[in-house]
Design a protein around this motif. Sequence first.
Motif, mmCIF file in Angstrom:
data_model
loop_
_atom_site.group_PDB
_atom_site.id
_atom_site.type_symbol
_atom_site.label_atom_id
_atom_site.label_comp_id
_atom_site.label_asym_id
_atom_site.label_seq_id
_atom_site.Cartn_x
_atom_site.Cartn_y
_atom_site.Cartn_z
ATOM 1 N N TYR A 139 -12.250 6.695 8.825
ATOM 2 C CA TYR A 139 -11.746 6.146 7.568
ATOM 3 C C TYR A 139 -12.908 5.767 6.662
ATOM 4 C CZ TYR A 139 -7.118 5.459 9.724
ATOM 5 O OH TYR A 139 -5.904 5.649 10.334
ATOM 6 N N SER B 240 -4.478 2.143 -2.426
ATOM 7 C CA SER B 240 -4.251 0.848 -1.785
ATOM 8 C C SER B 240 -4.688 -0.295 -2.678
ATOM 9 C CB SER B 240 -5.040 0.805 -0.463
ATOM 10 O OG SER B 240 -4.998 -0.472 0.121
ATOM 11 N N SER C 131 -4.705 7.755 0.768
ATOM 12 C CA SER C 131 -3.738 6.746 0.354
ATOM 13 C C SER C 131 -4.376 5.936 -0.767
ATOM 14 C CB SER C 131 -3.387 5.802 1.505
ATOM 15 O OG SER C 131 -2.860 6.496 2.599
ATOM 16 N N PHE D 44 -5.677 0.398 5.850
ATOM 17 C CA PHE D 44 -5.687 0.731 4.428
ATOM 18 C C PHE D 44 -6.530 -0.226 3.594
ATOM 19 C CE2 PHE D 44 -1.751 2.537 6.095
ATOM 20 C CZ PHE D 44 -1.940 3.865 5.738
ATOM 21 N N TYR E 106 0.838 -1.190 0.000
ATOM 22 C CA TYR E 106 0.000 0.000 0.000
ATOM 23 C C TYR E 106 0.875 1.243 0.000
ATOM 24 C CZ TYR E 106 0.979 -0.363 5.025
ATOM 25 O OH TYR E 106 1.587 -0.486 6.242
ATOM 26 N N ASP F 58 1.296 4.673 1.850
ATOM 27 C CA ASP F 58 0.914 5.241 3.131
ATOM 28 C C ASP F 58 1.069 6.754 3.063
ATOM 29 O OD1 ASP F 58 2.098 4.800 6.562
ATOM 30 O OD2 ASP F 58 0.603 6.116 5.718
#
Length: 293
Positions: A253, A76, A74, A90, A44, A46
Amino acid sequence: MPSLRILIPFLGHVWLATCIVPAAVTVDFDEMSGYTNTGPNGSYFDGYGQAANSAGFTSQGFQFNTGQYGPGWSYSNVNDPTTPGFTNQFAAVTGSGFGGSGNYAVASGYLDVAPNAFNPVPFNPADVNDLRYLPSITLPVGMNAASVLVTNATYAALSMQNGDSFAKKFGGPGGDDPDYLLLSVFGIDDSNQSLNTSVEFYLADFRFDDNSLDYIVDQWTTLDLSPLAGASSLHFNLSSSDVGAFGMNTPGYFAIDNLTTASAVPEPSSLALLGITTLGAVHFQRRRKRNAR
């Protein structure tokens, strides 16, 4: 970009109007590569590993902000819808991008909508500085956002489903608590003014009298962004019913994929109508002058 050529009659002459029309774009992040970190569940990028003032990353001409210890994005390809907790921050709860594709984007960060001990000044959606602090997307010139697919991040979804050491299980022990996680999207125009509208989407909603209707989004779901036409940038905030002395407890998130756009240039029929309207107005003015003689 393709060009649009239109013949417009005007006072017995024909004008040729050429307009540059940006092509519609779908941002699916699948061209992105060069992941900078490798986690236990896959590779991923970051965003929080970048410098605090990082310019972020670009996909299909769209700019996504990132920042160390601050809100950002991000991209991912983590495929893990089952591992709870921060170590799986993520991942999208769907397990992959839309249609099983590789990449998608995960946003993290928010501004609390009510004052608290950590931040006594709540989020103000009319303040462009507040908006630019949030996970933000800058659009290419001449583009309007049309829609985007959204879903929960695994971290947030499992926290709401089961609770964790910081956040409650949505619905409470008996399932009757009217909990929610709300995603709000705002826009800033070319004049650096916030739009007077927003788009809202419940990533989880337990406010129903019938508990069987309560839900936590676990599929890619289309969010209509057309009310934000005219925005040159989009700004995303989260709010939750689960708040404490230091603000929101629910993990801040969520994930997006397939951001689609439409051209901000008028359609050909609109431009032709403009020419006809102009012709009619001039013809009317000439007739008035003749009648006045």
